[in-house]
Scaffold this motif. Structure first.
Motif, PDB file in Angstrom:
ATOM      1  N   ARG A  48      -1.504  40.067  14.653  1.00  0.00           N
ATOM      2  CA  ARG A  48      -2.735  39.385  14.235  1.00  0.00           C
ATOM      3  C   ARG A  48      -2.445  38.073  14.472  1.00  0.00           C
ATOM      4  O   ARG A  48      -1.185  37.364  14.183  1.00  0.00           O
ATOM      5  CB  ARG A  48      -3.177  39.633  12.931  1.00  0.00           C
ATOM      6  N   GLN A  49      -3.632  37.107  14.763  1.00  0.00           N
ATOM      7  CA  GLN A  49      -3.657  35.456  14.882  1.00  0.00           C
ATOM      8  C   GLN A  49      -4.812  35.054  14.220  1.00  0.00           C
ATOM      9  O   GLN A  49      -5.703  35.317  14.747  1.00  0.00           O
ATOM     10  CB  GLN A  49      -3.609  35.437  16.443  1.00  0.00           C
ATOM     11  N   GLY A  50      -4.442  34.333  13.259  1.00  0.00           N
ATOM     12  CA  GLY A  50      -5.670  33.791  12.389  1.00  0.00           C
ATOM     13  C   GLY A  50      -5.762  32.652  12.987  1.00  0.00           C
ATOM     14  O   GLY A  50      -5.189  31.882  13.850  1.00  0.00           O
ATOM     15  N   PRO A  51      -6.999  31.742  12.667  1.00  0.00           N
ATOM     16  CA  PRO A  51      -7.372  30.429  13.187  1.00  0.00           C
ATOM     17  C   PRO A  51      -6.277  29.399  12.945  1.00  0.00           C
ATOM     18  O   PRO A  51      -5.782  29.362  11.690  1.00  0.00           O
ATOM     19  CB  PRO A  51      -8.510  29.933  12.284  1.00  0.00           C
ATOM     20  N   GLY A  52      -5.917  28.819  14.010  1.00  0.00           N
ATOM     21  CA  GLY A  52      -4.779  27.832  13.943  1.00  0.00           C
ATOM     22  C   GLY A  52      -3.326  28.175  13.526  1.00  0.00           C
ATOM     23  O   GLY A  52      -2.563  27.641  13.286  1.00  0.00           O
ATOM     24  N   LYS A  53      -3.313  29.655  13.682  1.00  0.00           N
ATOM     25  CA  LYS A  53      -2.067  30.070  13.399  1.00  0.00           C
ATOM     26  C   LYS A  53      -1.367  30.784  14.502  1.00  0.00           C
ATOM     27  O   LYS A  53      -2.103  31.217  15.495  1.00  0.00           O
ATOM     28  CB  LYS A  53      -2.190  31.154  12.180  1.00  0.00           C
ATOM     29  N   GLN A  54       0.085  31.030  14.537  1.00  0.00           N
ATOM     30  CA  GLN A  54       0.568  31.763  15.611  1.00  0.00           C
ATOM     31  C   GLN A  54       0.436  33.351  15.442  1.00  0.00           C
ATOM     32  O   GLN A  54       0.293  33.915  14.225  1.00  0.00           O
ATOM     33  CB  GLN A  54       2.145  31.469  15.597  1.00  0.00           C
ATOM     34  N   ARG A  55       0.678  34.062  16.453  1.00  0.00           N
ATOM     35  CA  ARG A  55       0.490  35.625  16.443  1.00  0.00           C
ATOM     36  C   ARG A  55       1.543  36.106  15.704  1.00  0.00           C
ATOM     37  O   ARG A  55       2.886  35.506  15.965  1.00  0.00           O
ATOM     38  CB  ARG A  55       0.396  36.285  17.657  1.00  0.00           C
ATOM     39  N   GLU A  56       1.409  37.134  14.717  1.00  0.00           N
ATOM     40  CA  GLU A  56       2.327  37.461  13.667  1.00  0.00           C
ATOM     41  C   GLU A  56       2.304  39.143  13.800  1.00  0.00           C
ATOM     42  O   GLU A  56       1.245  39.686  14.110  1.00  0.00           O
ATOM     43  CB  GLU A  56       2.406  37.237  12.468  1.00  0.00           C
ATOM     44  N   LEU A  57       3.520  39.742  13.644  1.00  0.00           N
ATOM     45  CA  LEU A  57       3.812  41.238  13.613  1.00  0.00           C
ATOM     46  C   LEU A  57       3.101  41.763  12.163  1.00  0.00           C
ATOM     47  O   LEU A  57       3.597  41.235  11.116  1.00  0.00           O
ATOM     48  CB  LEU A  57       4.838  41.484  13.720  1.00  0.00           C
ATOM     49  N   VAL A  58       2.256  42.448  12.137  1.00  0.00           N
ATOM     50  CA  VAL A  58       1.697  43.097  10.831  1.00  0.00           C
ATOM     51  C   VAL A  58       2.301  44.432  10.241  1.00  0.00           C
ATOM     52  O   VAL A  58       2.710  44.379   9.252  1.00  0.00           O
ATOM     53  CB  VAL A  58       0.232  43.278  10.996  1.00  0.00           C
ATOM     54  N   ALA A  59       2.407  45.215  11.445  1.00  0.00           N
ATOM     55  CA  ALA A  59       2.880  46.522  11.363  1.00  0.00           C
ATOM     56  C   ALA A  59       3.610  47.160  12.633  1.00  0.00           C
ATOM     57  O   ALA A  59       2.884  46.995  13.675  1.00  0.00           O
ATOM     58  CB  ALA A  59       2.065  47.509  10.534  1.00  0.00           C
ATOM     59  N   GLY A  60       4.714  47.797  12.388  1.00  0.00           N
ATOM     60  CA  GLY A  60       5.340  48.585  13.756  1.00  0.00           C
ATOM     61  C   GLY A  60       5.638  50.078  13.417  1.00  0.00           C
ATOM     62  O   GLY A  60       5.831  50.152  12.351  1.00  0.00           O
ATOM     63  N   ILE A  61       5.659  50.826  14.422  1.00  0.00           N
ATOM     64  CA  ILE A  61       6.031  52.040  14.310  1.00  0.00           C
ATOM     65  C   ILE A  61       6.691  52.458  15.614  1.00  0.00           C
ATOM     66  O   ILE A  61       6.366  52.305  16.672  1.00  0.00           O
ATOM     67  CB  ILE A  61       4.802  53.109  13.979  1.00  0.00           C
ATOM     68  N   SER A  62       7.925  53.216  15.360  1.00  0.00           N
ATOM     69  CA  SER A  62       8.627  53.654  16.468  1.00  0.00           C
ATOM     70  C   SER A  62       8.235  54.691  17.132  1.00  0.00           C
ATOM     71  O   SER A  62       7.481  55.518  16.367  1.00  0.00           O
ATOM     72  CB  SER A  62      10.567  53.833  15.917  1.00  0.00           C
ATOM     73  N   SER A  63       8.854  55.388  18.007  1.00  0.00           N
ATOM     74  CA  SER A  63       8.588  56.793  18.643  1.00  0.00           C
ATOM     75  C   SER A  63       8.685  57.887  17.817  1.00  0.00           C
ATOM     76  O   SER A  63       8.174  58.849  17.730  1.00  0.00           O
ATOM     77  CB  SER A  63       9.237  56.897  20.049  1.00  0.00           C
ATOM     78  N   GLY A  64       9.744  57.472  16.887  1.00  0.00           N
ATOM     79  CA  GLY A  64      10.058  58.657  15.906  1.00  0.00           C
ATOM     80  C   GLY A  64       9.385  58.614  14.512  1.00  0.00           C
ATOM     81  O   GLY A  64       9.619  59.478  13.548  1.00  0.00           O
ATOM     82  N   GLY A  65       8.513  57.511  14.377  1.00  0.00           N
ATOM     83  CA  GLY A  65       7.801  57.456  13.074  1.00  0.00           C
ATOM     84  C   GLY A  65       8.259  56.522  12.339  1.00  0.00           C
ATOM     85  O   GLY A  65       7.537  56.364  11.267  1.00  0.00           O
TER      86      GLY A  65
ATOM     87  N   THR B 263       8.594  53.107  10.397  1.00  0.00           N
ATOM     88  CA  THR B 263       7.422  51.959  10.031  1.00  0.00           C
ATOM     89  C   THR B 263       8.038  50.858   9.688  1.00  0.00           C
ATOM     90  O   THR B 263       9.355  50.949   8.852  1.00  0.00           O
ATOM     91  CB  THR B 263       6.291  52.628   9.326  1.00  0.00           C
ATOM     92  N   ASN B 264       7.608  49.671   9.812  1.00  0.00           N
ATOM     93  CA  ASN B 264       7.919  48.320   9.124  1.00  0.00           C
ATOM     94  C   ASN B 264       6.753  47.674   8.977  1.00  0.00           C
ATOM     95  O   ASN B 264       5.537  47.741   9.838  1.00  0.00           O
ATOM     96  CB  ASN B 264       8.827  47.782   9.905  1.00  0.00           C
ATOM     97  N   TYR B 265       6.453  46.883   7.880  1.00  0.00           N
ATOM     98  CA  TYR B 265       5.296  45.892   7.755  1.00  0.00           C
ATOM     99  C   TYR B 265       5.758  44.544   7.356  1.00  0.00           C
ATOM    100  O   TYR B 265       6.850  44.303   6.885  1.00  0.00           O
ATOM    101  CB  TYR B 265       4.713  46.603   6.561  1.00  0.00           C
ATOM    102  N   ALA B 266       4.934  43.553   7.453  1.00  0.00           N
ATOM    103  CA  ALA B 266       5.106  42.182   7.072  1.00  0.00           C
ATOM    104  C   ALA B 266       4.708  42.305   5.563  1.00  0.00           C
ATOM    105  O   ALA B 266       4.105  43.013   5.094  1.00  0.00           O
ATOM    106  CB  ALA B 266       3.985  41.407   7.607  1.00  0.00           C
ATOM    107  N   ASP B 267       5.833  41.500   4.799  1.00  0.00           N
ATOM    108  CA  ASP B 267       5.535  41.517   3.464  1.00  0.00           C
ATOM    109  C   ASP B 267       4.228  41.321   2.909  1.00  0.00           C
ATOM    110  O   ASP B 267       3.717  41.774   1.794  1.00  0.00           O
ATOM    111  CB  ASP B 267       6.662  40.319   2.784  1.00  0.00           C
ATOM    112  N   SER B 268       3.356  40.666   3.600  1.00  0.00           N
ATOM    113  CA  SER B 268       1.866  40.268   3.197  1.00  0.00           C
ATOM    114  C   SER B 268       0.933  41.442   2.933  1.00  0.00           C
ATOM    115  O   SER B 268       0.066  41.498   2.453  1.00  0.00           O
ATOM    116  CB  SER B 268       1.440  39.066   3.899  1.00  0.00           C
ATOM    117  N   VAL B 269       1.455  42.727   3.922  1.00  0.00           N
ATOM    118  CA  VAL B 269       0.507  43.664   3.891  1.00  0.00           C
ATOM    119  C   VAL B 269       1.092  44.878   3.203  1.00  0.00           C
ATOM    120  O   VAL B 269       0.495  45.992   3.158  1.00  0.00           O
ATOM    121  CB  VAL B 269      -0.002  43.879   5.476  1.00  0.00           C
ATOM    122  N   LYS B 270       2.474  44.597   2.962  1.00  0.00           N
ATOM    123  CA  LYS B 270       2.945  46.098   2.213  1.00  0.00           C
ATOM    124  C   LYS B 270       2.205  46.523   1.056  1.00  0.00           C
ATOM    125  O   LYS B 270       1.788  45.921   0.182  1.00  0.00           O
ATOM    126  CB  LYS B 270       4.472  45.638   1.680  1.00  0.00           C
ATOM    127  N   GLY B 271       1.951  48.102   0.978  1.00  0.00           N
ATOM    128  CA  GLY B 271       1.136  48.504   0.036  1.00  0.00           C
ATOM    129  C   GLY B 271      -0.172  48.683   0.056  1.00  0.00           C
ATOM    130  O   GLY B 271      -1.249  49.234  -0.566  1.00  0.00           O
TER     131      GLY B 271
END
Length: 116
Positions: A37-54, A56-64
């Motif tokens: 995601r990229q908010g106004p005036g901010k750099q693009r950041e990873l929110v969540a990722g998932i590998s081919s095997g399933g 997952t990883n999340y940014a701390d700000s969205v965990k849970g």
């Protein structure tokens, strides 16, 4: 050539939920998939990722609150977003690594706006 088509963004009140989808088309080898995601005036950041095997990883700000998943048969990745906050407001992009070289390809972006 690969095409990534996103859907599911919109306007929601704080505390609400949205579900984003991103479908990759073409005869392609898909590796890791993710949402950024990229908010106004901010750099693009990873929110969540998932590998081919399933895995997952999340940014701390969205965990849970956010959950990423993928449906390999449909070449589709999802992002379930709950308990949305105004600070989640951004353009959300899916990013998909494709092919033997894991080249990162981007979707067109979808706007998510959370009102307070």
């Amino acid at each position: 050539q690969v095409q990534l088509v996103e859907s599911g963004g919109g306007l929601v009140q704080a505390g609400g939920s949205l579900r984003l989808s991103c479908e990759a088309s073409g005869s392609i080898l898909i590796r890791n998939m993710g949402w950024y995601r990229q908010g106004p005036g901010k750099q693009r950041e990873l929110v969540a990722g998932i590998s081919s095997g399933g895995t997952t990883n999340y940014a701390d700000s969205v965990k849970g609150r956010f959950t990423i998943s993928r449906e390999n048969a449909k070449n589709t990745v999802y992002l379930e977003m709950n308990s949305l906050k105004p600070e989640d407001t951004a353009v959300y992009y899916c990013g998909v690594r494709i092919g033997a070289l894991s080249v990162l390809n981007w979707g067109q972006g979808t706007q998510v706006t959370v009102s307070s």
